[in-house]
Write a protein that holds these residues in place. Structure first.
Motif, mmCIF file in Angstrom:
data_model
loop_
_atom_site.group_PDB
_atom_site.id
_atom_site.type_symbol
_atom_site.label_atom_id
_atom_site.label_comp_id
_atom_site.label_asym_id
_atom_site.label_seq_id
_atom_site.Cartn_x
_atom_site.Cartn_y
_atom_site.Cartn_z
ATOM 1 N N TRP A 165 83.348 105.624 55.749
ATOM 2 C CA TRP A 165 84.432 106.585 55.970
ATOM 3 C C TRP A 165 83.923 107.853 56.652
ATOM 4 O O TRP A 165 84.674 108.518 57.363
ATOM 5 C CB TRP A 165 85.116 106.929 54.640
ATOM 6 C CG TRP A 165 85.902 105.783 54.087
ATOM 7 C CD1 TRP A 165 85.399 104.620 53.555
ATOM 8 C CD2 TRP A 165 87.328 105.654 54.036
ATOM 9 N NE1 TRP A 165 86.429 103.795 53.172
ATOM 10 C CE2 TRP A 165 87.624 104.406 53.443
ATOM 11 C CE3 TRP A 165 88.393 106.481 54.413
ATOM 12 C CZ2 TRP A 165 88.927 103.954 53.236
ATOM 13 C CZ3 TRP A 165 89.691 106.035 54.198
ATOM 14 C CH2 TRP A 165 89.952 104.786 53.630
ATOM 15 N N ARG A 201 87.210 113.868 58.189
ATOM 16 C CA ARG A 201 88.415 113.445 57.464
ATOM 17 C C ARG A 201 89.653 114.171 57.958
ATOM 18 O O ARG A 201 90.649 114.282 57.238
ATOM 19 C CB ARG A 201 88.256 113.707 55.960
ATOM 20 C CG ARG A 201 86.969 113.237 55.384
ATOM 21 C CD ARG A 201 86.923 111.756 55.119
ATOM 22 N NE ARG A 201 85.663 111.452 54.468
ATOM 23 C CZ ARG A 201 85.385 111.821 53.206
ATOM 24 N NH1 ARG A 201 86.296 112.424 52.471
ATOM 25 N NH2 ARG A 201 84.210 111.553 52.694
ATOM 26 N N MET A 244 89.316 109.570 62.061
ATOM 27 C CA MET A 244 89.559 108.972 60.742
ATOM 28 C C MET A 244 90.637 107.894 60.852
ATOM 29 O O MET A 244 90.462 106.790 60.327
ATOM 30 C CB MET A 244 89.968 110.027 59.709
ATOM 31 C CG MET A 244 90.120 109.421 58.310
ATOM 32 S SD MET A 244 90.601 110.605 57.020
ATOM 33 C CE MET A 244 92.341 110.844 57.410
ATOM 34 N N ILE A 281 90.312 103.844 60.195
ATOM 35 C CA ILE A 281 91.115 103.139 59.186
ATOM 36 C C ILE A 281 91.875 101.984 59.838
ATOM 37 O O ILE A 281 91.906 100.872 59.293
ATOM 38 C CB ILE A 281 92.073 104.125 58.485
ATOM 39 C CG1 ILE A 281 91.247 105.086 57.630
ATOM 40 C CG2 ILE A 281 93.099 103.384 57.634
ATOM 41 C CD1 ILE A 281 91.946 106.387 57.333
ATOM 42 N N VAL A 321 84.641 93.881 52.436
ATOM 43 C CA VAL A 321 84.447 95.174 53.111
ATOM 44 C C VAL A 321 83.557 96.009 52.200
ATOM 45 O O VAL A 321 83.856 96.158 51.018
ATOM 46 C CB VAL A 321 85.797 95.898 53.329
ATOM 47 C CG1 VAL A 321 85.582 97.245 54.015
ATOM 48 C CG2 VAL A 321 86.763 95.027 54.124
ATOM 49 N N TRP A 347 88.532 96.746 48.341
ATOM 50 C CA TRP A 347 89.584 96.155 49.171
ATOM 51 C C TRP A 347 90.156 94.900 48.527
ATOM 52 O O TRP A 347 91.308 94.549 48.757
ATOM 53 C CB TRP A 347 89.035 95.845 50.567
ATOM 54 C CG TRP A 347 88.753 97.079 51.364
ATOM 55 C CD1 TRP A 347 87.740 97.976 51.145
ATOM 56 C CD2 TRP A 347 89.501 97.586 52.483
ATOM 57 N NE1 TRP A 347 87.814 99.001 52.058
ATOM 58 C CE2 TRP A 347 88.875 98.775 52.900
ATOM 59 C CE3 TRP A 347 90.624 97.131 53.185
ATOM 60 C CZ2 TRP A 347 89.346 99.535 53.977
ATOM 61 C CZ3 TRP A 347 91.088 97.886 54.258
ATOM 62 C CH2 TRP A 347 90.458 99.073 54.637
ATOM 63 N N ILE A 387 95.462 100.974 50.707
ATOM 64 C CA ILE A 387 94.957 101.731 51.855
ATOM 65 C C ILE A 387 95.567 103.126 51.882
ATOM 66 O O ILE A 387 94.863 104.119 52.086
ATOM 67 C CB ILE A 387 95.232 100.968 53.166
ATOM 68 C CG1 ILE A 387 94.360 99.709 53.198
ATOM 69 C CG2 ILE A 387 94.952 101.831 54.383
ATOM 70 C CD1 ILE A 387 94.895 98.633 54.103
ATOM 71 N N PHE A 432 93.691 105.087 49.335
ATOM 72 C CA PHE A 432 92.323 105.423 49.779
ATOM 73 C C PHE A 432 92.373 106.592 50.772
ATOM 74 O O PHE A 432 91.569 107.520 50.700
ATOM 75 C CB PHE A 432 91.643 104.243 50.486
ATOM 76 C CG PHE A 432 91.449 102.990 49.677
ATOM 77 C CD1 PHE A 432 91.713 102.937 48.317
ATOM 78 C CD2 PHE A 432 90.980 101.820 50.289
ATOM 79 C CE1 PHE A 432 91.527 101.763 47.588
ATOM 80 C CE2 PHE A 432 90.784 100.652 49.571
ATOM 81 C CZ PHE A 432 91.064 100.613 48.219
ATOM 82 N N VAL A 433 93.308 106.507 51.724
ATOM 83 C CA VAL A 433 93.371 107.530 52.775
ATOM 84 C C VAL A 433 93.767 108.879 52.167
ATOM 85 O O VAL A 433 93.210 109.912 52.524
ATOM 86 C CB VAL A 433 94.330 107.109 53.908
ATOM 87 C CG1 VAL A 433 94.444 108.209 54.965
ATOM 88 C CG2 VAL A 433 93.847 105.809 54.563
ATOM 89 N N ALA A 445 90.744 110.342 50.636
ATOM 90 C CA ALA A 445 89.681 110.702 51.586
ATOM 91 C C ALA A 445 90.046 111.892 52.474
ATOM 92 O O ALA A 445 89.173 112.678 52.849
ATOM 93 C CB ALA A 445 89.344 109.495 52.465
ATOM 94 N N ALA A 446 91.322 112.025 52.840
ATOM 95 C CA ALA A 446 91.706 112.983 53.891
ATOM 96 C C ALA A 446 91.461 114.432 53.466
ATOM 97 O O ALA A 446 91.444 114.756 52.278
ATOM 98 C CB ALA A 446 93.170 112.783 54.255
ATOM 99 N N VAL A 471 87.603 113.660 48.996
ATOM 100 C CA VAL A 471 86.505 113.265 48.114
ATOM 101 C C VAL A 471 85.183 113.369 48.879
ATOM 102 O O VAL A 471 85.151 113.352 50.112
ATOM 103 C CB VAL A 471 86.697 111.833 47.566
ATOM 104 C CG1 VAL A 471 87.914 111.769 46.646
ATOM 105 C CG2 VAL A 471 86.795 110.801 48.678
ATOM 106 N N VAL A 475 83.472 107.836 49.818
ATOM 107 C CA VAL A 475 84.234 106.652 49.419
ATOM 108 C C VAL A 475 83.259 105.482 49.413
ATOM 109 O O VAL A 475 82.562 105.257 50.410
ATOM 110 C CB VAL A 475 85.383 106.366 50.420
ATOM 111 C CG1 VAL A 475 86.166 105.118 50.002
ATOM 112 C CG2 VAL A 475 86.307 107.561 50.551
#
Lengths: 333, 333
Positions: A186, A190, A198, A202, A225, B186, B202, B205-206, B209-210, B222, B225
């Motif tokens: 990742w 971000r 980002m 994704i 993954v 995943w 997803i 997760f995004v 993370a963003a 975060v 990941v």
């Protein structure tokens, strides 16, 4: 550009291996002091006072200084490129040229090290004529030590040849990227910018993961993954054969040089992450160290239908078909 | 429901630890035969003939049979729940009841094991009155052995107390989930169905993370990941303190029972993955083993502002705010 004899290279390799062992021990000792397991009273008080990030920066700098001193004492004519010595991104030039060069990351997987997740390592490579000839990666908390030297093989813990499955080396799956383990990160960028890096990453990850037939025909249905948080160890695991594919943008030379040396010596392929326009037919060239865009494929044996190299190229094209271009350039370039 | 004395539990713990060691050795031996390093001529020929998936299924079944035999010989009155013994998803009932029960996954991280990525393990737990009291996780290729017993502590390699940073245990970050390492998987459900589990994962997760401020205020930024491909080891690393947060749906009892035992004994919290409607105020209850929806938070010490438990609950709510409900139920339920 001077030539390097077989004997000289042997000597440099032995030196690099010992340096990797010593530096890995320093790294693990610093981790153990943080855990309160070892260390003098003074060290323990220091740990109490500093926060984790400052401690890690200090460890990082100390280990790089140690490695640099060892190298410049033993090989004063060689160039040294270390993560800590370069202010990241300050140079618009490729850092690696024809000079014999050591490219070092004293601590790859910094976030992991801060949190004591075992996926961190020391990474040391020796480069000559722009080609990484020697790679040493020591992940001391995993007890995994990877090393390679041009034409002398690549090894785990000095005795186990890479890739691990080597008798024979399995071909890449006929339906790759399906059945492949896909490694990706990742990263730090971000920003929630539409079509920024980002979101391009994704979109690419989801294409690789989704069922075959999904995503308007782009679904790759990879077997798994994985994200470890260390570009260096990602490459080591591709060399091992544990990961079939690693795709990433944004790395610097020290993140990848040792891993590339080990991967190539094990028989892996490394090219650019960004798909060329004619991705189905464009020539597949070895990546330029410093390009910041990487796609690595594991060592592969032949199948009745194709050579190992043909299988790797087919897999490269299968990835290129499913991933977006990433926007990472050299600063100022 | 019978009581278990301290002495009985000590004996069961010692038995479970030895069983984990023996089973881990079997697993690593089978891996080494595949690498061609050890084994009789007959074994090597067998490896040449079978494909990787069949070999792994065979190893899985052999190890489960070994563990089951040891347990049923030593403790004939105890119930045995093993991954291979149950046809997955056949039962509409929770598998764990008040009977003293062993819950075993002979090989967690099967995809990793097939590809020889080191993140695979044997997982053994002993459950009494629906509570996992003993957990043993052996990841032999990592040289990492996790174990715990109720009120006796949780350990890495039998000597190193968990969490690793324990003097003192750090509080959770004030801005959690920012600064946290977020572990997620995943999984196998890759159907490209609008608003299906893959897309809900997803999206979650995004969000995690963003950047802060991104994703309409849901960005969690975060620190990292991570995806390892083993629910059991994810939990072990949360217990270790290496991962701050693990969020996952779809696991079965044998994937998580040993990890939950170790995590809870180390001081971690485990509740449900799916945010309740009133996520900011709903009570935070220990998860029911078998619910298939898990959110784990690492052990945490107090800060000047809050207790460790308060920090964990704040982190749970910070995750719930950013993740979607996942659709995993028990078959038939």
């Amino acid at each position: 550009m001077s030539e390097i004899s077989k004997e000289e290279l042997d000597e440099i390799y032995a030196f690099a291996v010992q340096l990797g062992k010593d530096a890995g021990e320093m790294l693990m000792d610093a981790a153990k002091v943080r855990m309160g397991d070892v260390g003098t009273q003074e060290q323990k008080e220091h740990v109490q006072k500093e926060n984790a990030v400052d401690l890690v920066t200090e460890t990082d700098e100390n280990i790089e200084a140690f490695i640099k001193k060892q190298i410049t004492t033993k090989y004063p004519s060689h160039k040294f490129v270390g993560e800590e010595s370069y202010s990241k991104g300050a140079s618009r030039h490729y850092l690696i040229d024809d000079t014999p060069t050591w490219c070092v990351d004293p601590l790859d997987g910094t976030v992991n090290y801060i949190h004591l997740f075992p996926m961190f390592c020391v990474s040391i490579s020796f480069i000559h004529a722009s080609k990484p000839l020697i790679g040493v990666i020591n992940a001391p908390f995993l007890n995994q030590f990877f090393s390679s030297c041009a034409d002398r093989g690549a090894f785990l813990n000095e005795t186990q040849p890479l890739p691990l499955l080597h008798n024979p080396i399995p071909p890449l799956p006929a339906n790759a990227p399906s059945s492949c383990v896909f490694s990706c990160e990742w990263g730090k960028d971000r920003r929630d910018t539409p079509d920024g890096n980002m979101h391009r990453k994704i979109e690419s990850f989801v294409n690789m993961a989704a069922e075959v037939g999904g995503r308007d025909g782009r679904g790759g249905m990879v077997h798994g993954v994985r994200s470890l948080g260390s570009a260096t160890l990602d490459l080591a695991y591709v060399a091992m054969g544990a990961f079939d594919i690693w795709w990433e943008g944004g790395c610097w030379e020290w993140d990848v040089a040792a891993g590339i040396a080990i991967l190539q010596e094990a028989g892996g392929l490394i090219t650019t992450a960004n798909p060329p326009e004619d991705y189905a037919r464009a020539p597949i060239e070895d990546v330029r160290l410093g390009s910041r865009l990487y796609l690595a494929i594991r060592p592969a044996g032949p199948s009745p239908a194709e050579t190992g190299r043909e299988g790797q190229e087919r897999t490269v094209r299968g990835v290129w078909q499913r991933v977006r271009n990433l926007d990472y350039s050299r600063p100022g370039a």
